[in-house]
Each structure stands twice: as C-alpha cells, then as structure tokens.
Design a protein around this motif. Sequence first.
Motif, PDB file in Angstrom:
ATOM      1  N   ALA A 177      25.625  44.074  24.961  1.00 23.16           N
ATOM      2  CA  ALA A 177      25.646  45.150  25.957  1.00 23.16           C
ATOM      3  C   ALA A 177      24.685  46.264  25.560  1.00 23.16           C
ATOM      4  O   ALA A 177      23.976  46.827  26.399  1.00 23.16           O
ATOM      5  CB  ALA A 177      27.062  45.702  26.117  1.00 23.16           C
ATOM      6  N   ASN A 209      13.709  42.779  32.628  1.00 22.13           N
ATOM      7  CA  ASN A 209      14.983  42.522  33.293  1.00 22.13           C
ATOM      8  C   ASN A 209      15.863  41.623  32.439  1.00 22.13           C
ATOM      9  O   ASN A 209      15.421  40.610  31.927  1.00 22.13           O
ATOM     10  CB  ASN A 209      14.798  41.850  34.673  1.00 22.13           C
ATOM     11  N   GLY A 227      18.720  39.407  33.198  1.00 25.53           N
ATOM     12  CA  GLY A 227      19.282  38.857  34.426  1.00 25.53           C
ATOM     13  C   GLY A 227      20.643  38.219  34.219  1.00 25.53           C
ATOM     14  O   GLY A 227      21.333  37.914  35.192  1.00 25.53           O
ATOM     15  N   LEU A 239      24.108  38.105  31.331  1.00 25.23           N
ATOM     16  CA  LEU A 239      24.757  38.496  30.085  1.00 25.23           C
ATOM     17  C   LEU A 239      26.111  37.827  30.075  1.00 25.23           C
ATOM     18  O   LEU A 239      26.875  37.950  31.037  1.00 25.23           O
ATOM     19  CB  LEU A 239      24.915  40.023  30.056  1.00 25.23           C
ATOM     20  N   ALA A 261      29.444  37.206  27.256  1.00 26.81           N
ATOM     21  CA  ALA A 261      29.917  37.462  25.900  1.00 26.81           C
ATOM     22  C   ALA A 261      31.427  37.426  25.876  1.00 26.81           C
ATOM     23  O   ALA A 261      32.076  37.826  26.835  1.00 26.81           O
ATOM     24  CB  ALA A 261      29.424  38.829  25.427  1.00 26.81           C
ATOM     25  N   ASN A 299      22.104  47.509  39.870  1.00 32.71           N
ATOM     26  CA  ASN A 299      22.263  46.616  38.734  1.00 32.71           C
ATOM     27  C   ASN A 299      23.692  46.578  38.187  1.00 32.71           C
ATOM     28  O   ASN A 299      24.107  47.444  37.401  1.00 32.71           O
ATOM     29  CB  ASN A 299      21.277  47.052  37.645  1.00 32.71           C
ATOM     30  N   LEU A 303      24.929  44.327  36.191  1.00 30.04           N
ATOM     31  CA  LEU A 303      24.931  43.962  34.767  1.00 30.04           C
ATOM     32  C   LEU A 303      24.851  45.222  33.901  1.00 30.04           C
ATOM     33  O   LEU A 303      25.591  45.369  32.925  1.00 30.04           O
ATOM     34  CB  LEU A 303      23.759  43.030  34.479  1.00 30.04           C
ATOM     35  N   LEU A 304      23.969  46.132  34.282  1.00 32.46           N
ATOM     36  CA  LEU A 304      23.853  47.376  33.512  1.00 32.46           C
ATOM     37  C   LEU A 304      25.120  48.214  33.619  1.00 32.46           C
ATOM     38  O   LEU A 304      25.527  48.865  32.666  1.00 32.46           O
ATOM     39  CB  LEU A 304      22.649  48.199  34.000  1.00 32.46           C
ATOM     40  N   ALA A 318      27.570  46.571  31.237  1.00 36.77           N
ATOM     41  CA  ALA A 318      27.183  46.795  29.839  1.00 36.77           C
ATOM     42  C   ALA A 318      27.424  48.245  29.437  1.00 36.77           C
ATOM     43  O   ALA A 318      27.892  48.532  28.333  1.00 36.77           O
ATOM     44  CB  ALA A 318      25.715  46.418  29.625  1.00 36.77           C
ATOM     45  N   THR A 319      27.110  49.159  30.338  1.00 32.50           N
ATOM     46  CA  THR A 319      27.344  50.577  30.064  1.00 32.50           C
ATOM     47  C   THR A 319      28.825  50.849  29.900  1.00 32.50           C
ATOM     48  O   THR A 319      29.257  51.539  28.971  1.00 32.50           O
ATOM     49  CB  THR A 319      26.772  51.435  31.210  1.00 32.50           C
ATOM     50  N   LEU A 374      32.689  39.772  28.802  1.00 32.41           N
ATOM     51  CA  LEU A 374      31.759  40.386  29.742  1.00 32.41           C
ATOM     52  C   LEU A 374      30.906  39.264  30.306  1.00 32.41           C
ATOM     53  O   LEU A 374      30.329  38.485  29.550  1.00 32.41           O
ATOM     54  CB  LEU A 374      30.863  41.399  28.992  1.00 32.41           C
ATOM     55  N   SER A 375      30.831  39.162  31.620  1.00 33.12           N
ATOM     56  CA  SER A 375      29.827  38.254  32.162  1.00 33.12           C
ATOM     57  C   SER A 375      29.200  38.889  33.373  1.00 33.12           C
ATOM     58  O   SER A 375      29.852  39.582  34.156  1.00 33.12           O
ATOM     59  CB  SER A 375      30.407  36.877  32.465  1.00 33.12           C
ATOM     60  N   ALA A 376      27.903  38.698  33.496  1.00 33.27           N
ATOM     61  CA  ALA A 376      27.164  39.363  34.569  1.00 33.27           C
ATOM     62  C   ALA A 376      25.876  38.620  34.829  1.00 33.27           C
ATOM     63  O   ALA A 376      25.268  38.075  33.917  1.00 33.27           O
ATOM     64  CB  ALA A 376      26.856  40.805  34.172  1.00 33.27           C
ATOM     65  N   GLY A 377      25.485  38.609  36.084  1.00 28.16           N
ATOM     66  CA  GLY A 377      24.164  38.112  36.446  1.00 28.16           C
ATOM     67  C   GLY A 377      24.131  36.636  36.697  1.00 28.16           C
ATOM     68  O   GLY A 377      24.997  35.878  36.261  1.00 28.16           O
ATOM     69  N   ASN A 378      23.088  36.218  37.438  1.00 27.43           N
ATOM     70  CA  ASN A 378      22.930  34.816  37.781  1.00 27.43           C
ATOM     71  C   ASN A 378      21.639  34.216  37.258  1.00 27.43           C
ATOM     72  O   ASN A 378      21.616  33.086  36.802  1.00 27.43           O
ATOM     73  CB  ASN A 378      22.954  34.649  39.296  1.00 27.43           C
ATOM     74  N   ILE A 393      17.748  40.932  39.642  1.00 25.90           N
ATOM     75  CA  ILE A 393      18.594  42.047  39.233  1.00 25.90           C
ATOM     76  C   ILE A 393      20.013  41.706  39.649  1.00 25.90           C
ATOM     77  O   ILE A 393      20.272  41.324  40.787  1.00 25.90           O
ATOM     78  CB  ILE A 393      18.091  43.360  39.852  1.00 25.90           C
ATOM     79  N   SER A 394      20.905  41.816  38.693  1.00 24.93           N
ATOM     80  CA  SER A 394      22.255  41.280  38.856  1.00 24.93           C
ATOM     81  C   SER A 394      23.079  42.074  39.864  1.00 24.93           C
ATOM     82  O   SER A 394      23.139  43.296  39.799  1.00 24.93           O
ATOM     83  CB  SER A 394      22.957  41.307  37.501  1.00 24.93           C
ATOM     84  N   HIS A 417      25.047  53.258  37.956  1.00 32.14           N
ATOM     85  CA  HIS A 417      24.080  52.277  38.433  1.00 32.14           C
ATOM     86  C   HIS A 417      24.279  51.952  39.917  1.00 32.14           C
ATOM     87  O   HIS A 417      23.832  50.924  40.393  1.00 32.14           O
ATOM     88  CB  HIS A 417      24.111  51.038  37.535  1.00 32.14           C
ATOM     89  N   ARG A 448      21.979  61.139  40.337  1.00 27.76           N
ATOM     90  CA  ARG A 448      23.226  60.380  40.288  1.00 27.76           C
ATOM     91  C   ARG A 448      23.628  60.060  38.847  1.00 27.76           C
ATOM     92  O   ARG A 448      24.785  60.164  38.471  1.00 27.76           O
ATOM     93  CB  ARG A 448      23.077  59.084  41.082  1.00 27.76           C
TER      94      ARG A 448
END
Lengths: 433, 433, 433, 433
Positions: free
Chosen positions: A257, A277, A279, A281, A283, B251, B253-254, B257-258, B281-285, B290-291, B326, D317
């Motif tokens: 992260a 980017n 794209g 993640l 974990a 985003n 994913l961000l 992660a944040t 944590l899972s994010a994005g394809n 941009i996820s 985000h 933001r």
Amino acid sequence: MSIHHEFIQDIQPKLVEWRRQFHRNPELGFMEYETTYAIGKELEALGFTLYIGRDALKSTSRYGVPSSKEIQQHEANISSSMEEEWLNKMKGGHTGLVAVWNTGRTGDHLAFRFDIDALPIKEKADDQHLPYKKGFHSQNQGVMHACGHDGHTAIGLGLAHFIASHSSELNGKFTFLFQPAEEGGRGAKAMTDKGWLYEVDYFYSGHIGIQDLPVGTVAASTKGFLASSKWNVTFKGQSSHAGMKPEDGRNALLAAATAATQLYTIPRHSEGVSRINVGKLSAGNGRNIISDYGYLELETRGETKSINDYMQEQARRMIRSSADMHNVDATIDFVGETEPMICDDEMISIVKETCQSSSNIMHIINIANVSGSEDASFMMNAVQSHGGKATYMLFGTKLSDNHHSPAFDYEEEVLTVALDTYIHIVKGGHLFE
Amino acid sequence: MSIHHEFIQDIQPKLVEWRRQFHRNPELGFMEYETTYAIGKELEALGFTLYIGRDALKSTSRYGVPSSKEIQQHEANISSSMEEEWLNKMKGGHTGLVAVWNTGRTGDHLAFRFDIDALPIKEKADDQHLPYKKGFHSQNQGVMHACGHDGHTAIGLGLAHFIASHSSELNGKFTFLFQPAEEGGRGAKAMTDKGWLYEVDYFYSGHIGIQDLPVGTVAASTKGFLASSKWNVTFKGQSSHAGMKPEDGRNALLAAATAATQLYTIPRHSEGVSRINVGKLSAGNGRNIISDYGYLELETRGETKSINDYMQEQARRMIRSSADMHNVDATIDFVGETEPMICDDEMISIVKETCQSSSNIMHIINIANVSGSEDASFMMNAVQSHGGKATYMLFGTKLSDNHHSPAFDYEEEVLTVALDTYIHIVKGGHLFE
Amino acid sequence: MSIHHEFIQDIQPKLVEWRRQFHRNPELGFMEYETTYAIGKELEALGFTLYIGRDALKSTSRYGVPSSKEIQQHEANISSSMEEEWLNKMKGGHTGLVAVWNTGRTGDHLAFRFDIDALPIKEKADDQHLPYKKGFHSQNQGVMHACGHDGHTAIGLGLAHFIASHSSELNGKFTFLFQPAEEGGRGAKAMTDKGWLYEVDYFYSGHIGIQDLPVGTVAASTKGFLASSKWNVTFKGQSSHAGMKPEDGRNALLAAATAATQLYTIPRHSEGVSRINVGKLSAGNGRNIISDYGYLELETRGETKSINDYMQEQARRMIRSSADMHNVDATIDFVGETEPMICDDEMISIVKETCQSSSNIMHIINIANVSGSEDASFMMNAVQSHGGKATYMLFGTKLSDNHHSPAFDYEEEVLTVALDTYIHIVKGGHLFE
Amino acid sequence: MSIHHEFIQDIQPKLVEWRRQFHRNPELGFMEYETTYAIGKELEALGFTLYIGRDALKSTSRYGVPSSKEIQQHEANISSSMEEEWLNKMKGGHTGLVAVWNTGRTGDHLAFRFDIDALPIKEKADDQHLPYKKGFHSQNQGVMHACGHDGHTAIGLGLAHFIASHSSELNGKFTFLFQPAEEGGRGAKAMTDKGWLYEVDYFYSGHIGIQDLPVGTVAASTKGFLASSKWNVTFKGQSSHAGMKPEDGRNALLAAATAATQLYTIPRHSEGVSRINVGKLSAGNGRNIISDYGYLELETRGETKSINDYMQEQARRMIRSSADMHNVDATIDFVGETEPMICDDEMISIVKETCQSSSNIMHIINIANVSGSEDASFMMNAVQSHGGKATYMLFGTKLSDNHHSPAFDYEEEVLTVALDTYIHIVKGGHLFE
C-alpha cells in the motif's frame, strides 16, 4: 467508381459478424487459443501459408506469460472441436499466428499487424450497452474486448479476403501478423524477435477510436506513443496474529500500500510526458492476520526512452524503500515493454494519395497526437532499422465510453472505413509502382 | 487412580485420529459442511439429540457469511456421501450443530462450546511441518486449521463419548455447541441468539496453545480478551486508461491503499490495549487501467467496549476521508464482532478443585492474560446475564509456529490434557454437589 | 495542631507569589538563566551552599542542548541585573543548580528534585484563562509554563525556607536539585552523572496534576512511567525549481512527511504500552522550490526498556527508508531519554505515616498509575542502585486544560498541599527515627 | 558601428556594480524597501516622474503579503538614511515603483517590467561561488537573489539611463515597472490593477538564464509559461500530551504531512503540463505534544487555465480530506497566481529586426519553450486585451547552478546583452516608424 467498391459492400456484413463473434469470446493475452484457431481456419481456407504459435513467435521473448495454472485452466476449457495439432502448437501460451501471401510477382513486401487479445474487465450488462442489448456481449466472465481488438481482427480477416481474391491484380508479398498479448506490451517483441519484420518494405498497423474523430476520418500517422515498462512486484513479509502478537508481523500489505501511494509522487519530468500507474494490488489472507504477502502490477511510461528510464529508476528505489519501511522483501519482475515510435513521412504521403479516391474516407489527418503505448513499436523499429518504412494509423469513431471501460463500444462503420483504407493502400500504394 | 483413567487411555488414539481427520479436511467459516456432518454422525451414533444448521443458529445473526457464489462452489464439491437431509439443513451457509444430552436426573445444566472452522492460509509443505511429514496436511488448497480448532473439535467428540458412556453416573443436562465461524467473530452470536445459553448454569470453553505454557499446564480462566469489530470496505471509483486519460480516473486502488496505511496511525489509547489490522486488500483489474474498485478486510480491537468504539469511530472517519481523498465512494459492511469477557471467580475454584486429582494435569494457573478476541464472549455474557457462570480456559502446549501461521502445529498430548480437564469438571464439579 | 502549621500559613502567599513570578517569566530547557538566578539568590540568602550551572551538572551528559545561536540570543536578552559571575557559570546552556543544607547532625541524607523549565507553547490569551485574567501570563512570547514546573519550583523554595528556619530541629543532610530541561528528558542525566545521588538515602520528587484527583489528595508513589527516547532527524536533499526542473529535486519535505506518517504505523506491542509522536516537523524554504531540507522532532516510549528498544528499532528503519524513498539523506540525533522507574514500597509507608496528621491532606493513595515519561527516573535509578530508596508522588488538583495545552492551569491550593507533604516527610519520616 | 556602442561600453561597469549592490542586499517580496529606494533615487536623479509604493500598486490586489510582524521587523531594520517620506509611502509592504519618461513627442507608449525581489534561500558560502569569493554575497541571512532579479533591476537602471540621456532622439512615452514580489506571483496583479498597462502599445519583459543558452543568444519570445496558483494552508487540531493522552489529540501535523504526500498523487493530465509542489511545511511545537497546528505553502500549475483549475480542484479536495482524516480543520488562503501568456508574433519581428545590427547579440531565437510561471502574464494579458502587443524574452547565460539553488549564479556579460537588446528595441523598433 472504385474498382473494389463491390467487394467492400459484400464483405461489410461479414466484418460485423466476425467482430461480434470475437467480442462474444474474448481471450486474455497468450490465451487467445480459440481466437487464433478461428482466424487460422479462415485464412487456411483462403490459401495463406500459416505459421502458428511456436512457429510465429519466439517463446522466450514473450513478456508476462500467465502462470502455468491459469494457462492450464484455460486450455482445459477449450472447445473440444479444436484440432489437436493446432492446440499442440499453441500449448503453454504460444498463441497468435503469422500468415503469408506471395503473389509470385516481384514487388514490395508489405506487413500488416492486427492485435487480437482482450482485457480483464467485466463487461457492462445493461441495455444502454449495445453488445449486451444485441446479445453479443462477452461469454467469458471478467474478460472483455474493451479496446477494440475484436474489430482489428475482423479488419485483418477482411483484408486477407481481399488479397486472396484479388491476387492476380497484385504484386509482391503480404505478411499478416495476428499478434497476441498487445495489452501490457507483451507479445510484439516475441513476433519481432522471430525475424518477420527484417525484410519488410512497408509496415502498417493502426487502431480504431483513440481520438475523438468521427467515422470517416483517418489519421495517416501518429506521434506521441510512449515508451513504457510493465512490472509485477511481490512483497514477502511475516504473518502473525494481529491481536496477540502484532509486533511479530512484517506487514507486506502495508509495504504494498505504501509503494502504491508513493509511486504516484514521482515528480513530473520537465522534458516531456510521463505516467505511472499501479493497476492492481492484492495483499493479505485474513482479517486478523498480519499479511505476509503483497502484490502489485504497475507500469511506467515516458515520452522518450530516457524519461521512461527516469520513471523506472525512481520506481525501483521507491519499491525497495517501501519494502524496507515495513521490513519485508520485494521482488520486481519485468513483464512487458513498449518503445517510442516514429512514423515515416513517406507513409503519410502514401496513405493520403492512395486513399483520396475512397468514398468511405471523408477526411485524412496527417498526424494524430496520442499518449498511449503500443508494442507495435518493436515491429516498427525493426522494420525501420532494416531500411523499411512504417506507420501507425487511427480510424475515427465515436465511443460509448473510454477504452478499457466496462461500457466501451464503437460504431461498427469504422470497420468498413479501416478495411477500405488498407485496401486502397494495397492497391494504390504499392501495386503499380 | 482416577475413576476414568482407563477411558482416557482408550480414547487417546481416537483423539489423535479425529484431530488429523479434521486437519486434513479444513473448511472455512459457514462452510463447515463436511466437518459438521462428521461431528453429527458421531454424536448421532452416541444417542445425542441433534440440532443441525438452521435449527442450531439464527440465520440473520450470522456475520460475514461468504458470498452465495463461494457457498455454492463449496456445496458443489461436497462429498456425494452426505445425506441429503443434512445438506438441506445446512444449505446457504448454516453450518455447525448443537447436541444435547439429558441424564434425566435433576442437576446442573452445563454447556460446552467447541469451535470448528479453519483459516484461509496455505499450509506449509515441508518435512519440518509434522502434518505434512505424517501426511495429514490440508487437502483443501489455501485452507488450513492454523488455530487448533481441529483439536477443539476432537476434544468435544471425546467429551461427548465420555458423557454418553458414563451417563448413569451423571446428573443434569449437557449442551454441546459445535460452533461455526469463530474466526472473524462471526458465528457465536448466531448460536447465542437462538437461545441455547439462557438456562445454562455453567459454561465452559477454552483454547489450546495461545500462551507459552508446557503441556500439562491448564489456565482455569483468562482475562484480556478484547472487544473487536470486523469490517469489509468496498471502494467504487471510475476506471480510465492510465496512459491516455489519467485525469478521468477516480482511483479506488489509491483510496484503499491510503486507508490501509492511515488506519494504522490511529493513536494508541491511554486507557488500555487497542489494535487495528487490515488483513486483506485487493484492488484493480489491469495494469494500465486506473482502478475503479478497492476492497479491504479489517478489524479493530479494544480492551474495553469504549476503547473499541473509539477505534471504530476513528476508522470510520479515516475510511470516509480516504475515499474522499481520491474522489471515490466507500461502503462499510459490518461483518463480525466480539465482546470483552470476564470469567467468574467461582469457576476458577471449580476447575482447581476438580482437576487437582488428575495425573495428566501438572499445573493449574488461576488466570492467564491474553490479548486476542473471542466470540465465545457472546455466549459467556449471555450465560452470565441470565445468572449462570462461565469460564474460558487455556491448555498449554508448545507450538511449532504462531497461531495463524502456515507452519502452526501443536503437541497432540494437549488433547488428552484438555479432555481430562473437561472430564474432571463434569465428574467432580457438578455431579455430587 | 501540627508543629509547623503557622509556618505553612505564613508562607502560603509567598508560594503563590513565587509561582506567578516564574509563570510570568518562563524559560525553555537549558535556557533557565533568570529562573536559576531567582532560585539561587533566594537560597543564597537562606544560607544554602550552592552549586550553579557547570558545578551542578555534567556538561557532556546534557541531551538536546539548543543551538549556540538560540542560546546566544537568549543570553543577549538576559536582564542586565544578573551578576556576571552567575552568568559565567551558566553560559552555554548550563542552567539549574544544586543546593545543599547540612544540619551538622548525624542522620539521613534526603534529596528533593524540582524541575524548573517551561514549554514552547503560546499561552492562551483570554479571560477564561486565570494567568491572563490576573496578569501573570507569560511575558516570553511562545514560551509557557504549561506543565506546572513553576509550581514545582515554588514548592522547592518553600521547602528550603522550612529547612533553613527549622534546622535546629532536624538531623542529617538535605540536597535540593533544581533541575533544568525536564521536558524532553534532557537534564536529569547530566545532574545524575555529576554524582549527587550516590550517597542519598531517600529521594523524593513529584508532580502536580497528572491525574484527575482533587486538591488534598496525594499519591505516595506512582507506577507506569515509560522508558522513552527523543530524537531529532534532519533530512538533506536537493533543491530545484518546482516548475522548470521538478525531476532534478530530491524532496526532503516529502521524506519528512512520509517518515512522520509512517512512524505512527509501527505496530502496537503485545507486552505493554508503547507510544510514538512526531511533535514537530519543518521543511522547505519557498513555495516553488523543491525542498532540500526537512526536520523532525520525535519521541518513542515503552512500558519497558525492551518495548522502547523495539520502537526505536522500527523508527530507525522507517526514517532511513523514508529518506531512501525520496533519495535524500537522513541524520538522527539522539537528544534525550528517560528510563522506566519503580517506587520503593518503603516510601509509601513513610509518606502515609508521616502525612496522616496533616490537616491539608485529605486522602493518600498508595500508587497512582500514569503513562508519561520522567527523567527523574535517572536519579531514582541512581539512588536505588546505590542502596537508597526513592519515590515519585502526585499532588491532586483540578486542571483547566490538559498538561501541555495553551490553557493549562491548576488550583494554587495544591502548592500548599505539596509543601505540607514534603514538610511532614522531612519532619516525621526521618527526624526522630 | 552602432550609434550607442559607446554608451554601452561606458555603462558596463555600472551594470555590474548595480547588480552586485542588489545582490549584497536582497529583500523578500513586498519588503524591497531599500531596493526600491536605491532604484528610486537613481531614477529621480535622471529626471523620471516617480510613483512609489501605494502610488504604484493597488494595495488590496497584492497576494501573499507577509505578516505585519515580519513587515514591522524588516521596517525596523531599514537603514536610517532612508528619507522618511519614502518609507511612509512604502509602509505596510507597499514596495516597488513605477517611473515614467515622456519625450513630449508623439509616438508609441512602451512599457518595461523589471522584477526586483529575492528568495528565502541561504546563499552558499564557498569559494566556488563567485558572489562569495568576490565578497558581494548576501548580507541578509537566509535571503538571496537566486533567480537573477538583481540583474533584471540593473538592466532596468541601465535602460533608464539610456532613455534619459538620449531623450532628444526618441519619441513617445516610456513606463518602467519595477515590480515587487514576482516570486509566488504576488506583485504583478497589484501593479496591473492600478491601471498602468491599459494604454501601453508595446510591452517588454524578460529573464536572464532559464534555458541553457550561451551568452549572446536572445529569445525574442517565449511560450509555455504556466498558469499557476499559490496557496497557504493552515490546519488547526487539538494538542494533547503524547504519552498520557494520545487519544485526546487531533493531530494537525499528521494532517499536513498526509496532505503534502497525497497532493503529489494528483494524476498527470493528458492535455498538457501540470505541476504540484508543497514548498514549505511546518507543524507542531514540541516533541511530546500532539500537534494542534500545521501549515503548508504550495502551488499548482497547468499549461492552460483549465489544467490548472483541474489541479486546484483536486488539491482542494485532498487538503479537505487530509484534514478530515485526522479530525482537524483546514483553511486555504489564496496568495498568488499567474496566468498563461502568449507573446505576439509581431514582437518577434520587432526584436529580430531591431537587434540584428547588435554586435553583442550573436543569435536570436524566435520562441523559447519554458515551463515556469510568470506574473508578468497579468501585465501582458492586460496590454493585449487593450489592443497592445507584448513579449517576454530570454537572455542566454551559463548558470553555475539551477535557479532557486543556493549556488545559483550567472555570467555578468548577460547584463550587457540584455541591455543592448532593450536599447535596440527602443531605438530601432519604435522610433522612426
């Protein structure tokens, strides 16, 4: 009236049919088994000489090949109607094919590249979305032709039909590269390294959409395609019970992260466009376990190789520091790349002159400015470094949503325009010179 | 010599056999179909009255039930030898069972709780790891009994055998709660809300391992179990092509992660222990998209309900802010909780007095200090609020690695010690008083 | 009626006057020139033997001495009425003093420690705040007695008056340590290393406020003071024009901000209380310059030395990684520390027995639980390791706001209670035994 | 030989002397009291009509005026030799002046803008750095002419001397704008809003250095100056003792650090250049106090107003979210801005034609591409919107280090080249037409 006007009219319904067939059955990069088979059987029937799978690409030059497990799962699901010989040639992620047509008459050697892979996107399922409404939406859950490669493939088939049926009027040699795994810049280098491009005089490729141009507009060349590199990053830490022994964990989720967030802070570069980017993640395993595992898929881009190198250097350091920050290990795997590419001015003239007589093409732009990345760059640079010329064209169409979006779609009329462009080039640009 | 010494000696091999059988076939929370069936058939044969699945727990009080898809996949793989009636009672994630034995004689009502679920951990495959060396390692890829619930279940079966075979020497009533989904604090509330605990006089549960105590040591009670809450968080943004239109993405994913990083910055609390963990944590394809999607599994803990409430309040605000940061949306799903729990002093006396004659128990500690979380807390608090008494014991064993680690294992002798403790309690603590 | 009741009544207005005088003129650690002078002149007049500045502390054992520039600026502003000899002894940040009173009669050697420094806080300026309303608020912009050391100093002066005026009734020897720079754990070690504590039989120190106890309540001892370490961190990068050459910068501001955020993610420790705080961050020079400079002031704490060592180890790695993340250098300066400390049980008895006759003390608590840090720990550990006994007391008072807040204030009656406690100890605890 | 060759030769030593004098005594924006006075006295002696301070700029249109405290401190240190009347006109941060010369003959109205402020940078002190070696380095600790405005001012004085001494040969009217506070885009709007530009026919300004051009090269115009906005952000939280009551704090330091890090994650924009920089961060008061205060100075930039608006929208933001993340309040103050600016083609012709005869100018570039920001944009846009023409030139010189670096320096020969350019323009471009 153009000599091949009738051909275009006749093949138009086929273009749409092909496109929809590919759209219905999208396959991810290096897993385009059924796609390759469908293309191949069509071309075989036309009389092309085929080079399939391992014969078409250099196995070790492929980037980002899916895991054996994914490949085997996909292979297990392949329709039983596929001929065993074909499957054997493709086994282990060796998809795509090269098809050659030789007129037997002296003349230029032209090469055409069409990319055939789809994306890991779940297609939108509502009636606003034409493929869904018309029933030709993806049958492979989570995979979608969201970048128009279904159309590219259809255009390639149309062009092959033209060449086969008009061979007696043509000179020289035609090489078709139906390339796997364009997404992620993973497949072009493998075909390039097999040597197909070294004796090519003129290389043509292109994309539908990209820029906000109406159907009927063609860009004879493009500039601005970015150098890019694609990485997978794995973080390994130490799991521990998050309630009872938090201090014993080495948190790979936090490392991933942190890396993801920090990578976006790489400074912009004053000498040109840069991109970063992350794209994907993933974990961790369970809520109450400090994660011992983290994984990122990312890409860097730069307007020049040097800017992309700058991005890579920063990214490498940041990933290493993020791992160190949370006391875990990081491994970076390089899984794809593209180069910057420059279209030849001579090609602009060829496209403009040969296509001006087309009734399907309303407007020709010399150069369109884009900022994506394309691994056709490997092929173009190979052609050019061996004395040939190359271009990458755009074919205008309104889009229902951005490329790579679940609701991406385009106007199918663009298929006709693109095919007509290629046909005019084949007929006008190289036949009688 | 103890009156039941022979029983213990005879059943010892069975304990190990059961434990290894469950270890070989671990199932995740609310998917313990085969586990429940195996337990149930054993108890049915002994003559217990059984309440299975929907009859044992309140469906709507379950937390964090897996998705229908996961449940259906698991149900599809269930051994065909399972009786249809059993499967029907469990369908849709209604696992676990309650077994009741009534001696028919006036006496105390005792309840025993054994948790039966496994964890989403990939078991270590090397010869240092006993289950692998001896061949009873997990046959379900990615699922593992890494917290000893296989042993808990075996102990429960051993105790059931004892009660069934010594019924004539016993008074009162015995309720066995074989609880699903302890991990994540998801199953106990559903059994509690079904009403099983309201008329219980004495409630016993416990855990093997946890503290660094040798085999033969028993803690008669514990303190320090934390209140906890379990959340799943989903972020929804907007996908876009990362090279061509980075500014159009929102985003997720961000955002995820944040949130993950920032959550760990919640200040420590001066009034007692607090914990936070994002375990998944899972994010994005795809790499160049941009996820538009991010997902977290997390938990908060606190020494008191008020500290846990503080953690939750901070966490909620931080998640909302990370989403806003985000420009994406966040949804928080509450999927589990545990309460703090306090063992009754009277129970310490009972355990100490009844067990002092055991030749298997070397040492009894009054109170062990721990800092995990247990949803047995719901049961204990229900018993106590209706006038009963409750304790949660620990049974010492050396561990080969931490709880929730891929190489977790314990000394199987602890099973004997634990069963002997329960038997002494049953015989000595409540029979003749 | 107590033998010294009259003394207390007479000195009460002086206590308030002194406290307000110190409150009006607060000085930061190692810059308590005027404070030391004011204390010293009072004690000199009473006949104490004085050890000032360099004679009172070991210069090289001071932690976190302000920069020469800050010290020189402060020295330049010192009232011209200060005797040159005093100033010379203190020059260069050697403040504080030790005052010794020897009765000439055999008896115990008692030591008392009073801390005299203020904090870098801007005092609240409104009529709700008593010091402002009554006009004795800070005259040194940005510096404030927000932790009650003004009161501690006043109590020390009161006790000195008592001993001087009642010497004939007392035995043994009395050492007063008016310690500089308690905030940040910077001054005690320097006095300890000078050797004052090695022959002390009984050591007393204490604090007003801390816990929510009413005036009249005294805690005879405390537990829970944390080991701590104090660091200053400097990051050095490379500046660059943020618009024209962003890629040439190495951003020390980002390194500092990243370190600050990440440090709070150090996992909680299962074996006890831990703390981390970055209390100050400054970085950068101008808006459009990529910052080449970052600076942090931080502290770690732990319930045991080993937990604090864990925090330090994590913090060190994270700071190094944050620097590496943004390609800058980091230097860590160790500027202060405290040890954990344990009060002797015997001291509780002494306080309880001697003070029970006081009419000012309503209630005596044996042990108060706190979680701050105190460098009196160095003195206490030195006394105890040489065979003496030590305690650290609390004196209850309502507070208008938290310690270290701009609106911090206390009830001045607590000064009387605290002085009365010390007097009872001096008279009752050690005189006639 | 050029008609004014001798003038140039004679004034060359003066240019260097002036430059070094200003370099020795740099003053920050809106605090250029002595700088303004030095300029003014020189122009007064030449016979210019002067408009000083409040008469030259609109007080309320100034951005980012320093605090009254800073201004008063600076005013207190002003050399006693300054005439009281001058000081009064400038008091409160009203620096800079406008000087007008009217030939009395019909002709064009030309305006020249020279910026006069310095930067908050500590000048390098080593013998590699010429200003230090030659002894004309900054005498104001922490303030430095690190962007060449000392040279700009000298060039302006040189040009004024030329016009005064050649007035009889010239027509029309000349307005000199010696502008304060260019850094941060703070001063130009205030001069613009005073109305000086509305009747100007031709506007000239420029910069020394910027691009890597040799001395003797002049760029007749520039493109690429970015729209920008400058913000100060203040975070207000709640302080608390970090050891005793961490949960009571609302941490403004963490909010500021989070904002600083996250702001750099604003996505790049596909339509052109964007920038973000946090150039200053300060937060917190003491190590063991949870910070109630945080402060950022930042800027956003964009190739177009719309890209800069995008950056501002994202930044706003994110700042709000960072505050919310740590439960503190944030206030954003808008303290400066620049607009994009487009030089007129006609101006390129004028510069090229008039300067081709110069023996000092070796090479003239039509358009130089830059990516900084300039508040001369306000003046240029004002001139152009009232029908005038404008350009912004560059004067080549090797730099010893980047603009805004502590070791920044340039070749003093550039001063001659720049002045010669202006003189050729004045003489050739507008006189005889």
